[in-house]
Design a protein around this motif. Structure first.
Motif, PDB file in Angstrom:
ATOM      1  N   ARG A 191      -5.742   3.843  -6.536  1.00 13.96           N
ATOM      2  CA  ARG A 191      -6.520   4.208  -7.506  1.00 13.96           C
ATOM      3  C   ARG A 191      -6.576   5.655  -7.970  1.00 13.96           C
ATOM      4  O   ARG A 191      -7.133   6.299  -9.617  1.00 13.96           O
ATOM      5  CB  ARG A 191      -8.573   4.142  -7.890  1.00 13.96           C
ATOM      6  N   LEU A 192      -5.824   6.722  -7.391  1.00 10.99           N
ATOM      7  CA  LEU A 192      -5.755   8.331  -8.014  1.00 10.99           C
ATOM      8  C   LEU A 192      -4.635   8.092  -8.845  1.00 10.99           C
ATOM      9  O   LEU A 192      -4.444   9.257  -9.611  1.00 10.99           O
ATOM     10  CB  LEU A 192      -5.749   9.587  -7.337  1.00 10.99           C
ATOM     11  N   GLY A 193      -3.960   7.293  -9.158  1.00 14.50           N
ATOM     12  CA  GLY A 193      -2.275   7.486 -10.131  1.00 14.50           C
ATOM     13  C   GLY A 193      -1.039   7.756  -8.711  1.00 14.50           C
ATOM     14  O   GLY A 193      -0.841   7.416  -9.649  1.00 14.50           O
ATOM     15  N   TYR A 194      -1.485   7.490  -7.577  1.00 18.34           N
ATOM     16  CA  TYR A 194      -0.217   8.043  -7.080  1.00 18.34           C
ATOM     17  C   TYR A 194       0.093   6.263  -6.265  1.00 18.34           C
ATOM     18  O   TYR A 194      -0.098   5.531  -6.665  1.00 18.34           O
ATOM     19  CB  TYR A 194      -0.718   8.938  -5.930  1.00 18.34           C
ATOM     20  N   ASP A 195       1.322   6.524  -5.674  1.00 16.48           N
ATOM     21  CA  ASP A 195       2.253   5.472  -5.307  1.00 16.48           C
ATOM     22  C   ASP A 195       2.803   5.581  -3.879  1.00 16.48           C
ATOM     23  O   ASP A 195       3.488   6.118  -3.351  1.00 16.48           O
ATOM     24  CB  ASP A 195       3.670   5.036  -6.465  1.00 16.48           C
ATOM     25  N   PRO A 196       1.773   5.011  -3.211  1.00 14.58           N
ATOM     26  CA  PRO A 196       1.717   5.121  -1.879  1.00 14.58           C
ATOM     27  C   PRO A 196       2.948   4.444  -1.392  1.00 14.58           C
ATOM     28  O   PRO A 196       2.739   3.275  -1.826  1.00 14.58           O
ATOM     29  CB  PRO A 196       0.630   4.596  -0.850  1.00 14.58           C
ATOM     30  N   LEU A 197       3.837   4.805  -0.552  1.00 10.86           N
ATOM     31  CA  LEU A 197       4.943   3.902   0.871  1.00 10.86           C
ATOM     32  C   LEU A 197       4.404   4.266   2.056  1.00 10.86           C
ATOM     33  O   LEU A 197       4.417   4.912   2.450  1.00 10.86           O
ATOM     34  CB  LEU A 197       6.426   4.725  -0.256  1.00 10.86           C
ATOM     35  N   PRO A 198       4.297   2.809   2.818  1.00 13.44           N
ATOM     36  CA  PRO A 198       3.550   2.605   3.794  1.00 13.44           C
ATOM     37  C   PRO A 198       4.875   2.718   4.774  1.00 13.44           C
ATOM     38  O   PRO A 198       5.280   1.931   4.425  1.00 13.44           O
ATOM     39  CB  PRO A 198       2.879   1.539   4.032  1.00 13.44           C
ATOM     40  N   ASP A 243       8.025  11.197  -6.555  1.00 15.32           N
ATOM     41  CA  ASP A 243       6.830  10.064  -7.620  1.00 15.32           C
ATOM     42  C   ASP A 243       6.282   9.092  -6.296  1.00 15.32           C
ATOM     43  O   ASP A 243       5.409   8.335  -7.101  1.00 15.32           O
ATOM     44  CB  ASP A 243       8.340   9.460  -8.457  1.00 15.32           C
ATOM     45  N   ARG A 244       6.493   9.347  -5.130  1.00 17.15           N
ATOM     46  CA  ARG A 244       5.826   8.740  -3.969  1.00 17.15           C
ATOM     47  C   ARG A 244       4.455   9.447  -3.180  1.00 17.15           C
ATOM     48  O   ARG A 244       5.172  11.134  -3.368  1.00 17.15           O
ATOM     49  CB  ARG A 244       6.970   7.890  -3.519  1.00 17.15           C
ATOM     50  N   VAL A 245       3.729   8.412  -2.356  1.00 17.67           N
ATOM     51  CA  VAL A 245       3.380   9.496  -1.128  1.00 17.67           C
ATOM     52  C   VAL A 245       3.344   8.357  -0.072  1.00 17.67           C
ATOM     53  O   VAL A 245       3.535   7.622   0.224  1.00 17.67           O
ATOM     54  CB  VAL A 245       2.423   9.751  -1.342  1.00 17.67           C
ATOM     55  N   LEU A 246       4.156   9.407   0.597  1.00 25.23           N
ATOM     56  CA  LEU A 246       4.309   8.650   2.317  1.00 25.23           C
ATOM     57  C   LEU A 246       3.121   8.587   2.936  1.00 25.23           C
ATOM     58  O   LEU A 246       2.300   9.857   3.005  1.00 25.23           O
ATOM     59  CB  LEU A 246       5.158   9.676   2.554  1.00 25.23           C
ATOM     60  N   VAL A 247       2.895   7.163   3.651  1.00 22.68           N
ATOM     61  CA  VAL A 247       1.676   7.154   4.007  1.00 22.68           C
ATOM     62  C   VAL A 247       1.657   5.808   5.275  1.00 22.68           C
ATOM     63  O   VAL A 247       2.624   5.615   4.630  1.00 22.68           O
ATOM     64  CB  VAL A 247       0.418   6.810   3.486  1.00 22.68           C
ATOM     65  N   ALA A 248       0.655   6.591   6.781  1.00 26.57           N
ATOM     66  CA  ALA A 248       0.903   5.642   7.738  1.00 26.57           C
ATOM     67  C   ALA A 248       0.011   4.894   7.291  1.00 26.57           C
ATOM     68  O   ALA A 248      -0.158   4.608   7.313  1.00 26.57           O
ATOM     69  CB  ALA A 248       0.325   6.085   8.696  1.00 26.57           C
ATOM     70  N   ALA A 249       1.749   3.369   7.641  1.00 31.74           N
ATOM     71  CA  ALA A 249       1.087   2.225   7.497  1.00 31.74           C
ATOM     72  C   ALA A 249      -0.715   2.247   7.979  1.00 31.74           C
ATOM     73  O   ALA A 249      -0.630   2.204   9.451  1.00 31.74           O
ATOM     74  CB  ALA A 249       1.860   1.263   7.625  1.00 31.74           C
ATOM     75  N   GLY A 250      -0.815   0.561   7.635  1.00 31.74           N
ATOM     76  CA  GLY A 250      -2.090   0.170   8.756  1.00 31.74           C
ATOM     77  C   GLY A 250      -3.672   1.004   8.132  1.00 31.74           C
ATOM     78  O   GLY A 250      -5.251   1.169   8.533  1.00 31.74           O
ATOM     79  N   TYR A 251      -3.592   2.089   7.362  1.00 32.65           N
ATOM     80  CA  TYR A 251      -4.650   2.665   6.785  1.00 32.65           C
ATOM     81  C   TYR A 251      -4.933   2.341   5.019  1.00 32.65           C
ATOM     82  O   TYR A 251      -5.404   3.524   4.174  1.00 32.65           O
ATOM     83  CB  TYR A 251      -4.458   3.924   6.292  1.00 32.65           C
ATOM     84  N   PRO A 252      -5.505   1.293   5.123  1.00 35.72           N
ATOM     85  CA  PRO A 252      -5.764   0.321   3.542  1.00 35.72           C
ATOM     86  C   PRO A 252      -6.361   1.240   3.009  1.00 35.72           C
ATOM     87  O   PRO A 252      -6.027   1.137   1.362  1.00 35.72           O
ATOM     88  CB  PRO A 252      -5.904  -0.553   4.188  1.00 35.72           C
ATOM     89  N   ARG A 253      -7.488   1.466   3.291  1.00 41.31           N
ATOM     90  CA  ARG A 253      -8.620   2.129   2.537  1.00 41.31           C
ATOM     91  C   ARG A 253      -8.100   3.687   1.771  1.00 41.31           C
ATOM     92  O   ARG A 253      -8.086   4.041   0.493  1.00 41.31           O
ATOM     93  CB  ARG A 253      -9.610   2.397   2.949  1.00 41.31           C
ATOM     94  N   PHE A 254      -7.255   4.683   2.026  1.00 41.60           N
ATOM     95  CA  PHE A 254      -7.102   5.508   1.832  1.00 41.60           C
ATOM     96  C   PHE A 254      -5.570   4.902   0.885  1.00 41.60           C
ATOM     97  O   PHE A 254      -5.483   5.814  -0.223  1.00 41.60           O
ATOM     98  CB  PHE A 254      -6.467   5.553   3.406  1.00 41.60           C
ATOM     99  N   ALA A 255      -4.593   3.972   1.582  1.00 39.11           N
ATOM    100  CA  ALA A 255      -4.055   3.726  -0.111  1.00 39.11           C
ATOM    101  C   ALA A 255      -4.584   3.179  -0.665  1.00 39.11           C
ATOM    102  O   ALA A 255      -4.316   3.469  -2.223  1.00 39.11           O
ATOM    103  CB  ALA A 255      -2.575   2.408   0.972  1.00 39.11           C
ATOM    104  N   ASP A 256      -5.217   2.338  -1.028  1.00 38.19           N
ATOM    105  CA  ASP A 256      -6.360   2.191  -1.882  1.00 38.19           C
ATOM    106  C   ASP A 256      -6.729   3.541  -3.410  1.00 38.19           C
ATOM    107  O   ASP A 256      -5.808   3.415  -4.094  1.00 38.19           O
ATOM    108  CB  ASP A 256      -7.365   1.118  -1.593  1.00 38.19           C
TER     109      ASP A 256
END
Ligand code: CIR
Length: 259
Positions: free
Chosen positions: A232-239, A215-228
Protein backbone atom coordinates in the motif's frame (compact mmCIF):
# COMPACT_ATOMS: atom_id res chain seq x y z
CA UNK A 1 16.56 4.83 -0.65
CA UNK A 2 19.50 6.61 -2.16
CA UNK A 3 21.99 3.74 -1.80
CA UNK A 4 21.77 1.21 -4.59
CA UNK A 5 23.47 -2.03 -3.72
CA UNK A 6 25.56 -3.90 -6.25
CA UNK A 7 27.12 -6.65 -4.13
CA UNK A 8 26.34 -8.95 -1.25
CA UNK A 9 28.45 -11.24 0.90
CA UNK A 10 26.86 -14.36 2.40
CA UNK A 11 28.07 -17.42 4.28
CA UNK A 12 26.42 -20.77 3.88
CA UNK A 13 24.97 -22.53 6.96
CA UNK A 14 27.19 -25.46 7.98
CA UNK A 15 26.39 -29.02 9.02
CA UNK A 16 26.46 -27.97 12.69
CA UNK A 17 24.32 -24.85 12.18
CA UNK A 18 21.90 -26.16 14.84
CA UNK A 19 24.67 -25.85 17.47
CA UNK A 20 24.51 -22.03 17.31
CA UNK A 21 23.07 -19.71 19.95
CA UNK A 22 19.30 -19.48 20.23
CA UNK A 23 16.54 -18.54 22.65
CA UNK A 24 13.81 -19.82 20.33
CA UNK A 25 11.52 -22.64 21.45
CA UNK A 26 10.63 -23.52 17.86
CA UNK A 27 12.84 -26.60 17.74
CA UNK A 28 16.04 -27.51 15.95
CA UNK A 29 16.49 -26.27 12.41
CA UNK A 30 16.51 -28.78 9.56
CA UNK A 31 19.79 -28.27 7.72
CA UNK A 32 18.56 -29.28 4.26
CA UNK A 33 15.70 -26.80 4.59
CA UNK A 34 18.04 -24.06 5.87
CA UNK A 35 20.29 -24.60 2.85
CA UNK A 36 17.33 -24.38 0.49
CA UNK A 37 16.07 -21.18 2.16
CA UNK A 38 19.59 -19.77 1.98
CA UNK A 39 19.81 -20.56 -1.75
CA UNK A 40 16.49 -18.80 -2.35
CA UNK A 41 17.67 -15.80 -0.33
CA UNK A 42 20.80 -15.58 -2.46
CA UNK A 43 18.71 -15.87 -5.64
CA UNK A 44 16.44 -13.09 -4.35
CA UNK A 45 19.43 -10.77 -3.89
CA UNK A 46 20.61 -11.64 -7.39
CA UNK A 47 17.14 -10.92 -8.77
CA UNK A 48 17.52 -7.43 -7.24
CA UNK A 49 20.65 -6.93 -9.34
CA UNK A 50 23.32 -7.81 -6.75
CA UNK A 51 26.38 -9.89 -7.50
CA UNK A 52 26.77 -12.32 -4.60
CA UNK A 53 29.79 -13.97 -2.99
CA UNK A 54 29.10 -16.90 -0.67
CA UNK A 55 31.76 -17.95 1.83
CA UNK A 56 31.99 -21.59 2.94
CA UNK A 57 30.85 -22.60 6.42
CA UNK A 58 33.45 -23.09 9.17
CA UNK A 59 32.52 -25.77 11.75
CA UNK A 60 34.08 -23.64 14.51
CA UNK A 61 31.35 -21.04 14.00
CA UNK A 62 27.85 -22.51 13.76
CA UNK A 63 26.35 -18.99 13.75
CA UNK A 64 28.63 -17.87 10.92
CA UNK A 65 25.79 -17.73 8.38
CA UNK A 66 24.55 -14.59 10.24
CA UNK A 67 27.27 -12.66 8.49
CA UNK A 68 25.71 -9.25 9.04
CA UNK A 69 26.83 -9.29 12.66
CA UNK A 70 30.54 -9.19 11.92
CA UNK A 71 30.88 -6.10 9.73
CA UNK A 72 29.26 -2.78 8.85
CA UNK A 73 29.89 -1.97 5.22
CA UNK A 74 29.53 1.58 3.95
CA UNK A 75 30.25 3.09 0.53
CA UNK A 76 33.58 4.40 1.88
CA UNK A 77 34.79 1.34 3.77
CA UNK A 78 33.86 -1.22 6.38
CA UNK A 79 34.14 -1.59 10.14
CA UNK A 80 34.79 -5.12 11.37
CA UNK A 81 32.94 -5.69 14.61
CA UNK A 82 33.85 -7.51 17.81
CA UNK A 83 30.74 -9.67 18.29
CA UNK A 84 29.10 -9.63 21.69
CA UNK A 85 28.92 -13.42 21.99
CA UNK A 86 32.34 -14.97 22.78
CA UNK A 87 31.57 -17.96 20.58
CA UNK A 88 31.19 -15.68 17.55
CA UNK A 89 34.36 -13.55 17.90
CA UNK A 90 36.40 -15.54 15.37
CA UNK A 91 33.80 -15.18 12.62
CA UNK A 92 35.29 -11.83 11.69
CA UNK A 93 38.55 -13.01 10.11
CA UNK A 94 37.28 -14.65 6.95
CA UNK A 95 34.76 -11.85 6.39
CA UNK A 96 37.41 -9.13 6.79
CA UNK A 97 39.60 -10.97 4.28
CA UNK A 98 36.72 -11.39 1.82
CA UNK A 99 35.82 -7.70 2.05
CA UNK A 100 39.45 -6.73 1.47
CA UNK A 101 39.51 -8.97 -1.58
CA UNK A 102 36.37 -7.25 -2.85
CA UNK A 103 38.20 -3.93 -2.61
CA UNK A 104 36.64 -2.78 0.66
CA UNK A 105 39.15 -1.54 3.27
CA UNK A 106 38.19 -1.88 6.93
CA UNK A 107 38.91 -0.71 10.45
CA UNK A 108 37.94 -2.59 13.63
CA UNK A 109 36.07 -2.36 16.89
CA UNK A 110 38.55 -3.23 19.66
CA UNK A 111 38.19 -4.65 23.20
CA UNK A 112 36.48 -3.84 25.50
CA UNK A 113 34.01 -2.74 22.84
CA UNK A 114 31.51 -5.20 21.46
CA UNK A 115 29.23 -4.64 18.49
CA UNK A 116 26.93 -6.96 16.54
CA UNK A 117 26.05 -5.67 13.08
CA UNK A 118 22.43 -6.58 13.77
CA UNK A 119 22.40 -3.56 16.07
CA UNK A 120 23.36 -1.17 13.29
CA UNK A 121 20.65 0.33 11.10
CA UNK A 122 21.78 2.52 8.21
CA UNK A 123 19.34 5.18 7.04
CA UNK A 124 19.59 7.89 4.40
CA UNK A 125 20.68 10.50 6.94
CA UNK A 126 22.84 8.52 9.34
CA UNK A 127 23.20 5.32 11.30
CA UNK A 128 21.31 4.13 14.36
CA UNK A 129 23.35 1.97 16.76
CA UNK A 130 21.42 -0.07 19.31
CA UNK A 131 22.89 -0.68 22.76
CA UNK A 132 21.87 -4.22 23.65
CA UNK A 133 23.19 -7.31 25.41
CA UNK A 134 25.47 -7.75 22.36
CA UNK A 135 26.54 -4.16 21.62
CA UNK A 136 27.99 -2.31 24.60
CA UNK A 137 28.47 1.41 25.11
CA UNK A 138 32.23 1.24 24.43
CA UNK A 139 31.61 -0.63 21.17
CA UNK A 140 28.90 1.77 20.09
CA UNK A 141 31.16 4.77 20.83
CA UNK A 142 34.04 3.25 18.84
CA UNK A 143 31.77 2.39 15.96
CA UNK A 144 30.25 5.89 15.96
CA UNK A 145 33.76 7.36 15.73
CA UNK A 146 34.79 5.00 12.91
CA UNK A 147 31.59 5.77 11.00
CA UNK A 148 32.20 9.48 11.58
CA UNK A 149 35.57 9.04 9.84
CA UNK A 150 33.62 7.55 6.92
CA UNK A 151 31.36 10.59 6.82
CA UNK A 152 28.34 9.05 8.56
CA UNK A 153 26.54 10.50 11.56
CA UNK A 154 25.66 7.90 14.21
CA UNK A 155 23.01 8.05 16.92
CA UNK A 156 22.90 5.49 19.74
CA UNK A 157 19.63 3.98 20.93
CA UNK A 158 19.57 2.11 24.24
CA UNK A 159 17.03 -0.70 23.91
CA UNK A 160 18.24 -2.88 26.78
CA UNK A 161 14.95 -2.31 28.57
CA UNK A 162 12.87 -3.59 25.65
CA UNK A 163 12.10 -7.28 26.17
CA UNK A 164 12.46 -9.79 23.38
CA UNK A 165 14.80 -7.92 21.05
CA UNK A 166 18.12 -9.61 20.35
CA UNK A 167 19.24 -6.74 18.15
CA UNK A 168 18.04 -3.26 17.18
CA UNK A 169 17.21 -4.58 13.72
CA UNK A 170 15.14 -7.39 15.22
CA UNK A 171 12.71 -4.54 15.84
CA UNK A 172 13.28 -2.00 13.07
CA UNK A 173 14.23 -1.75 9.41
CA UNK A 174 14.88 1.29 7.28
CA UNK A 175 12.59 1.21 4.26
CA UNK A 176 13.98 4.27 2.50
CA UNK A 177 11.98 7.45 1.95
CA UNK A 178 12.44 8.47 5.59
CA UNK A 179 10.44 5.47 6.82
CA UNK A 180 11.19 2.92 9.52
CA UNK A 181 9.31 -0.36 9.89
CA UNK A 182 9.03 -0.87 13.63
CA UNK A 183 7.72 -3.65 15.89
CA UNK A 184 4.73 -2.59 17.94
CA UNK A 185 6.50 -3.32 21.25
CA UNK A 186 9.24 -0.76 20.59
CA UNK A 187 8.43 2.66 22.03
CA UNK A 188 8.73 5.72 19.78
CA UNK A 189 12.17 6.62 21.17
CA UNK A 190 13.61 10.09 20.42
CA UNK A 191 16.12 8.55 17.97
CA UNK A 192 13.21 7.48 15.78
CA UNK A 193 11.49 10.88 15.83
CA UNK A 194 12.80 12.04 12.48
CA UNK A 195 11.32 9.03 10.66
CA UNK A 196 7.82 8.10 9.62
CA UNK A 197 7.07 4.93 11.58
CA UNK A 198 5.39 2.00 9.84
CA UNK A 199 4.07 -0.13 12.70
CA UNK A 200 4.29 -3.91 12.51
CA UNK A 201 1.55 -5.44 14.61
CA UNK A 202 2.52 -7.76 17.50
CA UNK A 203 1.38 -10.97 15.78
CA UNK A 204 3.70 -10.18 12.86
CA UNK A 205 6.64 -8.77 14.84
CA UNK A 206 9.23 -11.04 13.21
CA UNK A 207 8.51 -9.39 9.85
CA UNK A 208 9.88 -6.03 11.07
CA UNK A 209 13.33 -7.33 10.18
CA UNK A 210 12.85 -6.76 6.46
CA UNK A 211 15.47 -5.48 4.00
CA UNK A 212 15.08 -2.81 1.35
CA UNK A 213 17.23 -3.90 -1.59
CA UNK A 214 17.09 -1.51 -4.54
CA UNK A 215 13.53 -1.72 -5.92
CA UNK A 216 12.28 -4.53 -3.68
CA UNK A 217 11.75 -5.15 0.03
CA UNK A 218 12.77 -8.65 1.14
CA UNK A 219 10.29 -9.72 3.77
CA UNK A 220 9.75 -12.95 5.72
CA UNK A 221 6.99 -15.07 4.19
CA UNK A 222 3.88 -15.68 6.29
CA UNK A 223 3.21 -12.13 7.48
CA UNK A 224 0.53 -11.00 5.03
CA UNK A 225 -0.64 -7.89 6.84
CA UNK A 226 2.81 -6.36 6.87
CA UNK A 227 3.39 -7.34 3.23
CA UNK A 228 0.07 -5.66 2.34
CA UNK A 229 1.01 -2.54 4.29
CA UNK A 230 4.29 -2.34 2.35
CA UNK A 231 2.47 -2.74 -0.96
CA UNK A 232 0.00 0.00 0.00
CA UNK A 233 2.95 2.32 0.61
CA UNK A 234 4.18 1.60 -2.90
CA UNK A 235 6.90 -0.96 -2.10
CA UNK A 236 7.37 -4.25 -3.90
CA UNK A 237 7.66 -6.95 -1.22
CA UNK A 238 9.59 -10.13 -2.04
CA UNK A 239 8.54 -12.80 0.50
CA UNK A 240 11.12 -15.39 1.56
CA UNK A 241 10.65 -18.47 3.74
CA UNK A 242 12.74 -17.99 6.89
CA UNK A 243 11.56 -20.75 9.26
CA UNK A 244 14.97 -22.38 9.74
CA UNK A 245 16.70 -19.07 10.48
CA UNK A 246 14.00 -17.90 12.82
CA UNK A 247 14.65 -21.06 14.89
CA UNK A 248 18.17 -19.72 15.54
CA UNK A 249 17.00 -16.15 16.32
CA UNK A 250 18.04 -14.97 12.87
CA UNK A 251 16.18 -12.60 10.58
CA UNK A 252 16.42 -11.61 6.95
CA UNK A 253 18.96 -8.85 7.36
CA UNK A 254 21.51 -10.98 9.19
CA UNK A 255 22.05 -13.38 6.29
CA UNK A 256 23.99 -10.92 4.15
CA UNK A 257 26.18 -7.86 3.99
CA UNK A 258 24.91 -5.61 1.23
CA UNK A 259 27.00 -2.87 -0.31
C1 CIR B 1 23.04 -15.31 17.57
O1 CIR B 1 22.40 -15.47 18.61
O2 CIR B 1 24.05 -14.60 17.52
C2 CIR B 1 22.56 -16.00 16.32
N1 CIR B 1 22.00 -17.27 16.62
C3 CIR B 1 21.54 -15.15 15.61
C4 CIR B 1 22.08 -13.86 15.11
C5 CIR B 1 21.08 -13.09 14.33
N2 CIR B 1 21.65 -11.92 13.81
C6 CIR B 1 20.98 -10.82 13.50
O3 CIR B 1 19.79 -10.75 13.73
N3 CIR B 1 21.65 -9.80 12.98
Amino acid sequence: MSTRFTRALLRTPGDNYAAGITTSAEGAPVIARALEQHRRYQAALESCGLKTTTLPADPRYPDGTFVEDVAIVTPRGAVITRPGADARRGETEVVAAALAQLGCPSTRVEAPGTVDGGDVCETDDGVLIGITARTNEAGAAQLAARLGDLGLRATTVDIRAVAGLLHLKTGIAYLGDGRLAIQANLPALPAFARYELVRVEPAEGYAANCVRVNDRVLVAAGYPRFADALARLGYDPLPLEMSEFRKMDGGLSCLSLRF
